[in-house]
Design an enzyme around this catalytic site. Structure first.
Site, PDB file in Angstrom:
ATOM      1  N   HIS A 100       7.048  -1.135  -3.984  1.00  0.00           N
ATOM      2  CA  HIS A 100       6.540  -0.562  -2.737  1.00  0.00           C
ATOM      3  C   HIS A 100       7.657  -0.101  -1.810  1.00  0.00           C
ATOM      4  O   HIS A 100       7.420   0.724  -0.923  1.00  0.00           O
ATOM      5  CB  HIS A 100       5.667  -1.594  -2.006  1.00  0.00           C
ATOM      6  CG  HIS A 100       4.323  -1.786  -2.634  1.00  0.00           C
ATOM      7  ND1 HIS A 100       4.102  -2.670  -3.655  1.00  0.00           N
ATOM      8  CD2 HIS A 100       3.117  -1.191  -2.388  1.00  0.00           C
ATOM      9  CE1 HIS A 100       2.823  -2.623  -4.013  1.00  0.00           C
ATOM     10  NE2 HIS A 100       2.214  -1.732  -3.274  1.00  0.00           N
ATOM     11  N   GLY A 101       8.853  -0.613  -1.984  1.00  0.00           N
ATOM     12  CA  GLY A 101       9.944  -0.171  -1.136  1.00  0.00           C
ATOM     13  C   GLY A 101      11.186  -1.020  -1.299  1.00  0.00           C
ATOM     14  O   GLY A 101      11.124  -2.185  -1.702  1.00  0.00           O
TER      15      GLY A 101
END
Length: 472
Positions: free
Chosen positions: A326-327
């Site tokens: 996700h990051g």
């Protein structure tokens, strides 16, 4: 360009649908696929510009690797196919790592005296790179496993470039939609169902997610020590509503757009806040991602058919990677680790006791843990997350913060929670070649059409917020 924008709804989409349904052109078998390829590239170019070249390179590279894998598998050259698959997966992962994680990793190194002189060259993160990387990997692995049907080049390219899932998912597997791409028939039931599903998604995004976002942004941008306990809880409830209706709304739009093209996507959400455990939550939340991680990572690592220690290791590894997917930030890493540890907890004796607890207690436990996890997911830094959690469990009172939010925003959050907990699932059913909306009467369709008009007025009067998952 985002789906919930006036330029897409009143310009790009109508033109595409008109061209996609020209009677005399529709008879040409590959016409609709090539139209989809060209339209998708224009869609991506509109919002991403130079990133389209990377997309083209990855598409051609994976097409060639896939073709070579098929050639090798037909000749039973298993050792060679192992090596080719390894190279193909590594090439895709290397691209993702370079664009998404390299700068973050180097920035961590520069904090050490030995590496303080390292220069970091910033580069833009290509839109949707996490999604089309996973699409490419699943395509190659499925060819290796002989589960991908024979297909034409245009079918793969239409799948890879397809604008409904290109920039923010859901993660679609080629084998699931190949038949639809191969035989692009006009199905009026499917088309009108797609229209309804798209409208449903727009309403969820514009009327609920955007309204909840206003409150969540205020809560997480303010000094946590000034929030007060009550507003801190309102803020995280707002974010839980925002992220659910934002991403499920996007998934509804993607499913609806694909349906209007004659392509059936699998569901990506199944009332996740009704879950009675974290395990149940991951069966309902972002289903395309959780199933991808299960099939292409968790099971190859050994899954649950191994010792408890190895199984716990597998869960932690999978969810740490889920978080980082996700990051590139410690907050996402901790969020993933938190969920992995909760899944381990649910496999212990304490988890067995939890299964025997009353339903209300199990649902309360699951939603409470989901909220705690969302704090890490939303916060900019670990310190911010910990400060926010501290405020949630303090006895500080500060009603002044409520003056900055409107009543309509609070109503949207309340309605969103009601729908999330008690609303009927609006997912489609597919049986005997016909799509239908289960247990939904015409009044529901009419209501959403009326709300769609309100959404359009809202979009005209205000700027749209980008989808949360555009960042991933």
């Amino acid at each position: 360009m985002v789906f919930s924008s006036l330029s897409f709804i009143f310009c790009f989409l109508p033109i595409f649908l008109l061209l996609d349904n020209v009677p005399w052109l529709r008879k040409i078998k590959i016409y609709r696929n090539y139209l989809l390829i060209i339209s998708s590239l224009l869609f991506y170019l509109w919002g991403e510009g130079k990133g389209v070249f990377l997309l083209l390179i990855l598409a051609i590279a994976n097409l060639l690797i896939g073709r070579f894998l098929i050639f090798i598998k037909e000749r039973n050259l298993n050792k060679v196919s192992d090596f080719v698959l390894f190279l193909g997966v590594c090439a895709n992962l290397a691209t993702l790592i370079y664009y998404k994680y390299l700068n973050w990793f180097l920035s961590q190194l520069t904090e050490l005296p030995l590496f303080s002189d390292i220069s970091i060259k910033n580069h833009a993160l290509p839109l949707g790179i996490s999604f089309f990387t996973f699409h490419a990997i699943s395509y190659l692995v499925d060819i290796y496993k002989n589960v991908t049907p024979k297909h034409q080049k245009n079918e793969f390219l239409a799948y890879f470039f397809m604008f409904p899932h290109l920039v923010a998912g859901p993660i679609v597997r080629f084998r699931d939609i190949r038949d639809d791409l191969h035989e692009r028939k006009l199905d009026f039931n499917l088309f009108f169902y797609g229209m309804f599903r798209f409208i449903l998604g727009v309403n969820k995004k514009v009327l609920i997610a955007n309204s909840a976002a206003t409150v969540a942004n205020i809560a997480f941008s303010a000094d946590s020590s000034q929030l007060g306990c009550l507003f801190a809880w309102v803020g995280i409830l707002a974010y839980s509503v925002q992220i659910y209706f934002d991403f499920s709304g996007y998934s509804d739009m993607a499913i609806g757009l694909a349906a209007m093209m004659g392509i059936r996507f699998k569901e990506n959400f199944n009332s996740p806040y009704k879950a009675n455990s974290i395990k149940d939550f991951w069966r309902r939340w972002h289903i395309s991602l959780s199933s991808w991680l299960r099939d292409y990572l968790y099971i190859p690592l050994g899954g649950s058919r191994c010792s408890k220690i190895i199984n716990y290791r597998n869960l932690v590894c999978v969810f740490i990677l889920c978080g980082l997917w996700h990051g590139a930030a410690y907050t996402f890493l901790v969020w993933g680790l938190f969920h992995g540890l909760l899944l381990i907890f649910e496999r212990t004796k304490l988890g067995i006791y939890l299964e025997k607890a009353p339903a209300v207690l199990r649902h309360s436990y699951a939603f409470f843990m989901i909220l705690i996890g969302w704090v890490f997911f939303r916060a900019d830094t670990l310190n911010d997350a910990l400060s926010y959690l501290k405020e949630m469990f303090s006895f500080n009172t500060n009603i002044e913060t409520f003056y900055y939010i409107g009543n309509l925003n609070l109503i949207a959050i309340f309605v969103g929670l009601l729908i999330a907990f008690f609303g009927k699932n609006m997912n489609y059913e597919f049986s005997q070649g016909v799509f239908s909306i289960p247990k939904v009467r015409n009044i529901t369709v009419i209501l959403h059409l009326m709300l769609f008009v309100v959404s359009i007025v809202y979009l005209y009067a205000a700027k749209t917020n980008p989808f949360i998952y555009f960042n991933f």
